[in-house]
Write a protein that holds these residues in place. Sequence first.
Motif, PDB file in Angstrom:
ATOM      1  N   GLY A  55       0.774  -1.237   0.000  1.00  0.00           N
ATOM      2  CA  GLY A  55       0.000   0.000   0.000  1.00  0.00           C
ATOM      3  C   GLY A  55       0.805   1.287   0.000  1.00  0.00           C
ATOM      4  O   GLY A  55       0.232   2.364   0.025  1.00  0.00           O
ATOM      5  N   VAL A  56       2.132   1.192  -0.030  1.00  0.00           N
ATOM      6  CA  VAL A  56       2.964   2.395  -0.035  1.00  0.00           C
ATOM      7  C   VAL A  56       3.658   2.477  -1.392  1.00  0.00           C
ATOM      8  O   VAL A  56       4.355   1.550  -1.793  1.00  0.00           O
ATOM      9  N   LYS A  57       3.454   3.570  -2.117  1.00  0.00           N
ATOM     10  CA  LYS A  57       4.076   3.751  -3.427  1.00  0.00           C
ATOM     11  C   LYS A  57       5.450   4.376  -3.236  1.00  0.00           C
ATOM     12  O   LYS A  57       5.583   5.464  -2.678  1.00  0.00           O
ATOM     13  N   ILE A  58       6.478   3.674  -3.665  1.00  0.00           N
ATOM     14  CA  ILE A  58       7.845   4.177  -3.561  1.00  0.00           C
ATOM     15  C   ILE A  58       8.362   4.410  -4.974  1.00  0.00           C
ATOM     16  O   ILE A  58       8.386   3.489  -5.794  1.00  0.00           O
ATOM     17  N   ASP A  59       8.751   5.659  -5.278  1.00  0.00           N
ATOM     18  CA  ASP A  59       9.222   6.018  -6.611  1.00  0.00           C
ATOM     19  C   ASP A  59      10.733   6.029  -6.722  1.00  0.00           C
ATOM     20  O   ASP A  59      11.287   5.715  -7.771  1.00  0.00           O
ATOM     21  N   THR A  60      11.397   6.457  -5.650  1.00  0.00           N
ATOM     22  CA  THR A  60      12.861   6.555  -5.684  1.00  0.00           C
ATOM     23  C   THR A  60      13.448   6.080  -4.356  1.00  0.00           C
ATOM     24  O   THR A  60      12.796   6.151  -3.319  1.00  0.00           O
ATOM     25  N   ILE A  61      14.680   5.598  -4.445  1.00  0.00           N
ATOM     26  CA  ILE A  61      15.438   5.242  -3.248  1.00  0.00           C
ATOM     27  C   ILE A  61      16.840   5.800  -3.431  1.00  0.00           C
ATOM     28  O   ILE A  61      17.444   5.657  -4.493  1.00  0.00           O
TER      29      ILE A  61
END
Length: 195
Positions: A55-61
């Motif tokens: 449920g958590v959208k992660i675009d960059t790390i």
Amino acid sequence: MNQEILDKFEERGLKIVFNVSKDGEAIVSKSGVGLKSKISQTGVVIFETINAIGGVKIDTIEVIGANRGLLLEIGEDNLIGTLFERTETPTFENLWSLLREIKEERAIGVKPEEKPRVMLPPDILDEFKKVLKEYLGDFADRIYQNQIKAQRINIEEVYEEDARRLIFALGKAAGMIIGPTKGKELTNKLLGKLK
């Protein structure tokens, strides 16, 4: 995405450039070829972690250490990244900009690389079974048979992409019995058989 595109961006300032799909298939620029297996494993761990969070959208790390840095653009089915030495890098903004260019170039119609299918030796599945037995004992055969069926593996002709799919399925299934840490260990040991 093919290696030529990644090599082009490496020449423009990114160091080790890579693309990893959700199933662990990695394409790496020429300076990172020796790290391809580790990059593949890292990509799988990142996707598994994102999936576990749910449920958590992660675009960059962005991971920055004393000597090395790692930047990742995360997509739905793949990630694009660069691994670099801190001493030889231009500004982070330039690196992010180049990574986004790769993503855009991919999105506007660069055809995916057509890779020849690699058939594995016939005894590879026997090797998988031996490793599985080390971790699962009497449960090994049942888990193995269930996953062969679930992943629709043709045991007469095993291709590399089929073996990878089976490995991750076996690791996940085994993890439910022996725990996620041991499941990951099993997955890595099985991936080692593909080298």
